[in-house]
Design a protein around this motif. Structure first.
Motif, PDB file in Angstrom:
ATOM      1  N   VAL A 396       0.820  -1.221   0.000  1.00 59.73           N
ATOM      2  CA  VAL A 396       0.000   0.000   0.000  1.00 59.73           C
ATOM      3  C   VAL A 396       0.854   1.271   0.000  1.00 59.73           C
ATOM      4  CG1 VAL A 396      -1.720   1.319   1.304  1.00 59.73           C
ATOM      5  CG2 VAL A 396      -2.006  -1.156   1.003  1.00 59.73           C
ATOM      6  N   PRO A 397       1.908   1.401   0.822  1.00 57.66           N
ATOM      7  CA  PRO A 397       2.731   2.627   0.750  1.00 57.66           C
ATOM      8  C   PRO A 397       3.381   2.839  -0.614  1.00 57.66           C
ATOM      9  CG  PRO A 397       3.163   1.441   2.787  1.00 57.66           C
ATOM     10  CD  PRO A 397       2.323   0.536   1.949  1.00 57.66           C
ATOM     11  N   ILE A 398       3.779   1.756  -1.271  1.00 58.15           N
ATOM     12  CA  ILE A 398       4.366   1.893  -2.610  1.00 58.15           C
ATOM     13  C   ILE A 398       3.344   2.470  -3.575  1.00 58.15           C
ATOM     14  CG2 ILE A 398       5.360   0.632  -4.562  1.00 58.15           C
ATOM     15  CD1 ILE A 398       6.458  -1.382  -2.521  1.00 58.15           C
ATOM     16  N   MET A 399       2.098   1.981  -3.489  1.00 58.24           N
ATOM     17  CA  MET A 399       1.053   2.481  -4.383  1.00 58.24           C
ATOM     18  C   MET A 399       0.705   3.934  -4.072  1.00 58.24           C
ATOM     19  SD  MET A 399       0.757   0.023  -6.389  1.00 58.24           S
ATOM     20  CE  MET A 399      -0.608   0.617  -7.383  1.00 58.24           C
ATOM     21  N   ALA A 400       0.758   4.307  -2.799  1.00 53.54           N
ATOM     22  CA  ALA A 400       0.495   5.711  -2.448  1.00 53.54           C
ATOM     23  C   ALA A 400       1.542   6.625  -3.079  1.00 53.54           C
ATOM     24  CB  ALA A 400       0.483   5.865  -0.927  1.00 53.54           C
ATOM     25  N   LEU A 401       2.809   6.214  -3.006  1.00 46.25           N
ATOM     26  CA  LEU A 401       3.879   6.992  -3.639  1.00 46.25           C
ATOM     27  C   LEU A 401       3.693   7.019  -5.156  1.00 46.25           C
ATOM     28  CD1 LEU A 401       6.482   8.568  -3.096  1.00 46.25           C
ATOM     29  CD2 LEU A 401       7.734   6.414  -3.291  1.00 46.25           C
ATOM     30  N   LEU A 402       3.247   5.907  -5.717  1.00 48.68           N
ATOM     31  CA  LEU A 402       2.996   5.844  -7.158  1.00 48.68           C
ATOM     32  C   LEU A 402       1.939   6.870  -7.563  1.00 48.68           C
ATOM     33  CD1 LEU A 402       3.387   4.324  -9.904  1.00 48.68           C
ATOM     34  CD2 LEU A 402       1.493   2.846  -9.184  1.00 48.68           C
ATOM     35  N   PHE A 403       0.890   7.015  -6.750  1.00 52.37           N
ATOM     36  CA  PHE A 403      -0.175   7.965  -7.073  1.00 52.37           C
ATOM     37  C   PHE A 403       0.367   9.393  -7.136  1.00 52.37           C
ATOM     38  CE2 PHE A 403      -3.023   4.702  -7.167  1.00 52.37           C
ATOM     39  CZ  PHE A 403      -4.362   5.045  -7.044  1.00 52.37           C
ATOM     40  N   VAL A 404       1.317   9.700  -6.275  1.00 55.39           N
ATOM     41  CA  VAL A 404       1.904  11.052  -6.287  1.00 55.39           C
ATOM     42  C   VAL A 404       2.549  11.331  -7.641  1.00 55.39           C
ATOM     43  CG1 VAL A 404       3.650  12.545  -5.274  1.00 55.39           C
ATOM     44  CG2 VAL A 404       2.253  11.086  -3.795  1.00 55.39           C
ATOM     45  N   PHE A 405       3.371  10.396  -8.109  1.00 50.36           N
ATOM     46  CA  PHE A 405       4.072  10.601  -9.381  1.00 50.36           C
ATOM     47  C   PHE A 405       3.131  10.470 -10.580  1.00 50.36           C
ATOM     48  CE2 PHE A 405       7.658   9.435  -6.589  1.00 50.36           C
ATOM     49  CZ  PHE A 405       8.467  10.543  -6.827  1.00 50.36           C
ATOM     50  N   MET A 406       2.102   9.627 -10.451  1.00 51.28           N
ATOM     51  CA  MET A 406       1.118   9.517 -11.534  1.00 51.28           C
ATOM     52  C   MET A 406       0.403  10.844 -11.766  1.00 51.28           C
ATOM     53  SD  MET A 406      -0.659   5.784 -10.905  1.00 51.28           S
ATOM     54  CE  MET A 406      -1.927   6.079 -12.148  1.00 51.28           C
ATOM     55  N   GLY A 407       0.192  11.592 -10.696  1.00 51.97           N
ATOM     56  CA  GLY A 407      -0.459  12.890 -10.835  1.00 51.97           C
ATOM     57  C   GLY A 407       0.441  13.933 -11.468  1.00 51.97           C
ATOM     58  N   ILE A 503     -10.627   5.673  -8.804  1.00 51.84           N
ATOM     59  CA  ILE A 503     -11.922   5.189  -8.315  1.00 51.84           C
ATOM     60  C   ILE A 503     -11.786   3.800  -7.703  1.00 51.84           C
ATOM     61  CG2 ILE A 503     -14.228   4.478  -9.064  1.00 51.84           C
ATOM     62  CD1 ILE A 503     -14.125   6.742 -11.121  1.00 51.84           C
ATOM     63  N   CYS A 504     -11.019   2.940  -8.345  1.00 54.18           N
ATOM     64  CA  CYS A 504     -10.809   1.585  -7.838  1.00 54.18           C
ATOM     65  C   CYS A 504     -10.125   1.615  -6.470  1.00 54.18           C
ATOM     66  CB  CYS A 504      -9.981   0.786  -8.834  1.00 54.18           C
ATOM     67  SG  CYS A 504      -9.697  -0.931  -8.359  1.00 54.18           S
ATOM     68  N   ALA A 505      -9.056   2.394  -6.345  1.00 55.04           N
ATOM     69  CA  ALA A 505      -8.336   2.485  -5.074  1.00 55.04           C
ATOM     70  C   ALA A 505      -9.229   3.049  -3.977  1.00 55.04           C
ATOM     71  CB  ALA A 505      -7.093   3.355  -5.246  1.00 55.04           C
ATOM     72  N   LEU A 506     -10.055   4.018  -4.349  1.00 48.07           N
ATOM     73  CA  LEU A 506     -10.968   4.614  -3.370  1.00 48.07           C
ATOM     74  C   LEU A 506     -11.968   3.571  -2.877  1.00 48.07           C
ATOM     75  CD1 LEU A 506     -11.214   7.464  -2.205  1.00 48.07           C
ATOM     76  CD2 LEU A 506     -12.962   7.937  -3.927  1.00 48.07           C
ATOM     77  N   GLY A 507     -12.495   2.762  -3.799  1.00 49.71           N
ATOM     78  CA  GLY A 507     -13.442   1.721  -3.407  1.00 49.71           C
ATOM     79  C   GLY A 507     -12.818   0.695  -2.479  1.00 49.71           C
ATOM     80  N   VAL A 508     -11.596   0.262  -2.807  1.00 53.99           N
ATOM     81  CA  VAL A 508     -10.909  -0.733  -1.981  1.00 53.99           C
ATOM     82  C   VAL A 508     -10.712  -0.209  -0.566  1.00 53.99           C
ATOM     83  CG1 VAL A 508      -8.724  -1.935  -1.633  1.00 53.99           C
ATOM     84  CG2 VAL A 508      -9.765  -1.890  -3.897  1.00 53.99           C
ATOM     85  N   CYS A 509     -10.223   1.016  -0.447  1.00 49.36           N
ATOM     86  CA  CYS A 509      -9.897   1.560   0.863  1.00 49.36           C
ATOM     87  C   CYS A 509     -11.147   1.871   1.688  1.00 49.36           C
ATOM     88  CB  CYS A 509      -9.038   2.808   0.714  1.00 49.36           C
ATOM     89  SG  CYS A 509      -8.484   3.465   2.308  1.00 49.36           S
TER      90      CYS A 509
END
Length: 662
Positions: A396-407, A503-509
């Motif tokens: 999960v922390p890796i994906m959170a960091l990924l979201f930062v760079f994806m933006g 949207i997918c990540a929001l639903g999961v969390c």
């Protein structure tokens, strides 16, 4: 004789696969155009014979021919026709034949829709796909023959399909998943063809990109369907995340995500050539690894097939040959054709590279968590289990960091970007995302959830960054509509992919944080309250199905005294399968929440053990997956991939021919 016809058709398909693997490649190496031209017809012929074999197996199941061992073990005369049909791939041998058929379908698709490619490149690509077909056809014929007969003591009745699989999910989930799994063979074949021919330029990335997008889209839908199926079928309200066999399909998806982004950079700027090839090799290798995990018997899961060690050893040898051979070729050829383009550390290329590295690390964490128990057991160090706590703490922390760079990535410019420019573009979006994330848990009126706040913050950041980028790209247009029309399908596909991911990540969390569950004893007339809803148990009645008997409960759901749903969960006992008992949940589905009810065991005085779930935002997981898949298909349909005779394509073909060392 029908089973023998199907078996013989598979043998003929193997002969054509051998020819497809050898003749076009010889032609490409010697410059013989006649031999190269055989690739398309051989791929078509192989598809015809594998299709014939698959149709025969379907007919045997529909006819309940119990002289065929596979039909006797996995079907029954009482089984509804739709499940007789899906039972074809509800087992190891049949699902392997489905895999082989889908591989032949991808091969013939490449043959039909690659007229604009240089002939020798088509020959090399189809030759590689022929080699893959040889491996799987040999696997089917030597260890997993779906047409094996029992000519004596033919049973009058079959053992029936596993009740877990008697569901519409079996009809659609495995085919979708396999189309995605096997589709990465096309990207792999293009990569190997590019390496072997010395054409590691932007042209091969342009040819490979739409095929990879389509494969990734199908895999995305397949994973989403599997999650949805497990959610309502297993009776406990979860979506079966982090199951080892589900991880086997999730890992190629992660690398496939990195691959489609890397292909975009290679096509646009001629960078990451070697890296993109390596990702294509890894993606298909992980598909083969998933096949090994599911079919070797090394994993215990409701998703895996019971298999003997002989089958596992065959796949392991095949995996070693494919991965070892492709990596050897990569080691020999990649350094000689590496890209020499340069870019600044603050550029779109840089952010794409960071995203690729993060996705690779994320995949490795899943791979480690999946294989660690197997390695420890193999070394005699005891039984270990790796579950959600590990994955949530690492992945999960890796994906959170990924979201930062994806933006940040889409707003960055190719080659070089100003830090002041990025700050001006994205500062407002970042502030709004943080503010909304902090406020969201307060609006729900629940106890404050930091995880939910972070999920809203990162997801909204990803969505708003897309809005900012669209605004920037349409800024100089006469009006907004004219600006939007000017944007390409590939761009809209990228936007939908990022929005779907959010949207997918929001639903999961959110469903993980705010779900409510109650297990209780209910008898007719009892009312239970949960999450602002009242559940009234009205009792149960006996039911009779085509191959089962059971009880169906009736639970009225009320809100503020008003009836909003009637839920009818079931408890079934199947006549075959040693009278196996299955729970069939019932769900009142909605965009913002699901109300989920499952029946447990019968108790005294007409009472039942009942499980109630309140699942907010759970549908957003699958909605996000569908949006991502649609974005990938839209990008693959970009008109530049359909042009056949433009000057640019002619120059690319001429350049590729000049570079060829075959």
């Amino acid at each position: 004789m029908l089973p023998e016809y199907g078996h013989f058709a598979l043998i003929l398909a193997l002969v054509l696969a051998l020819l497809q693997a050898s003749l076009p490649l010889i032609g490409a190496l010697t410059g013989n155009r006649a031999l190269m031209a055989t690739a398309r017809s051989l791929a078509a012929g192989q598809f015809v014979f594998i299709s014939l074999s698959f149709i025969v197996l379907c007919a045997l199941f529909m006819q309940s021919d119990f002289s065929v061992v596979l039909v006797a073990r996995h079907s029954n005369t009482l089984l509804p026709d739709i499940f007789k049909f899906s039972a074809v791939w509800g087992n190891h041998e049949g699902s392997l034949l489905l895999w082989v058929w889908i591989l032949s379908l991808w091969s013939v698709a490449v043959a039909l829709f690659s007229r604009q490619l240089p002939l020798d490149m088509v020959a090399r690509v189809l030759s590689v796909m022929g080699m893959i077909s040889i491996g799987f056809l040999l696997f089917s014929l030597l260890t997993s023959n779906p047409f094996a007969r029992q000519l004596f003591n033919v049973p009058a009745e079959g053992a029936d399909l596993n009740p877990l699989l008697q569901d519409f999910g079996l009809v659609i989930h495995p085919p979708m998943l396999y189309v995605g799994y096997v589709g990465f063979s096309v990207a792999f074949a293009f990569a190997i063809a590019a390496l072997s021919s010395g054409r590691l330029d932007t042209a091969w990335a342009r040819w490979s990109r739409p095929w990879t997008n389509i494969a990734w889209a199908f895999l995305t839908v397949g994973i989403a369907l599997g999650s949805w199926w497990a959610y309502y079928e297993l009776g406990w309200g979860g979506w079966w995340f982090w199951d080892p066999v589900e991880n086997a399909s999730f890992m190629p998806w992660i690398i496939g995500t990195a691959l489609i982004h890397s292909l975009a950079a290679t096509e646009k700027r001629g960078v990451f050539n070697s890296w993109t090839v390596l990702l294509a090799i890894i993606a298909f290798s992980l598909s083969l690894l998933g096949t090994f995990l599911v079919r070797s018997g090394v994993l215990t899961s409701v998703h895996s097939f019971a298999a003997d060690p002989e089958r596992g050893m065959f796949i392991l040898i095949f995996l070693f040959l494919v991965v070892g051979g492709s990596l050897t070729l990569y080691a020999l050829r990649a350094p000689t054709v590496a890209s020499r383009s340069h870019f600044a550390w603050l550029s779109r290329e840089f952010f794409l590279l960071i995203n690729n590295v993060l996705l690779l690390v994320a995949m490795l964490t899943v791979l480690f968590g999946t294989l660690f128990p197997l390695l420890m057991d193999a070394m005699g160090m005891g039984k270990y289990s790796v579950g959600p706590p590990y994955f949530n703490a690492v992945f999960v922390p890796i994906m959170a960091l990924l979201f930062v760079f994806m933006g940040i990535g889409p707003s960055a410019r190719w080659k070089k970007t100003s830090a002041l420019y990025l700050r001006g573009q994205l500062l407002t979006a970042a502030l709004v995302s943080v503010a909304c994330g902090l406020l969201f848990p307060l609006l729900l009126g629940e106890s404050y959830s930091v995880a939910a706040a972070l999920a809203v913050c990162f997801s909204l950041w990803l969505i708003l960054s897309m809005v900012v980028d669209i605004r920037e790209k349409t800024r100089n247009a006469v009006n907004l509509v004219a600006g939007l029309k000017r944007l390409t399908r590939a761009y809209y596909g990228m936007v939908l992919g990022h929005v779907g991911m959010a949207i997918c990540a929001l639903g999961v969390c959110l469903t993980s944080q705010y779900s409510v569950e109650r297990d209780l004893r209910m008898q007719p007339g009892d009312i239970a309250e949960m999450a602002g809803y009242q559940f009234e148990f009205k009792g149960s009645k006996k039911i009779q199905g085509p191959n089962y008997a059971g009880e169906r409960g009736l639970i009225n759901v009320l809100q503020n005294g008003e009836l909003i749903a009637e839920l009818k969960p079931e408890k079934r006992r199947y006549f075959a399968q040693q009278g196996q008992v299955m729970t069939e949940a019932d769900i009142d589905a909605g965009l913002m929440r699901d109300l989920y009810v499952a029946m447990g065991e019968p108790l005294a005085n007409d009472a039942w053990a009942v499980r109630l779930h309140y699942k907010p935002f759970v549908r957003w997981m699958w909605l996000g997956g569908l949006i991502m898949a649609f974005g990938a298909v839209l990008a693959a349909l970009d008109k530049r991939y359909r042009l056949k005779a433009t000057a640019n394509n002619k120059r690319a073909a001429d350049s590729a021919a000049a570079l060829s060392i075959g």
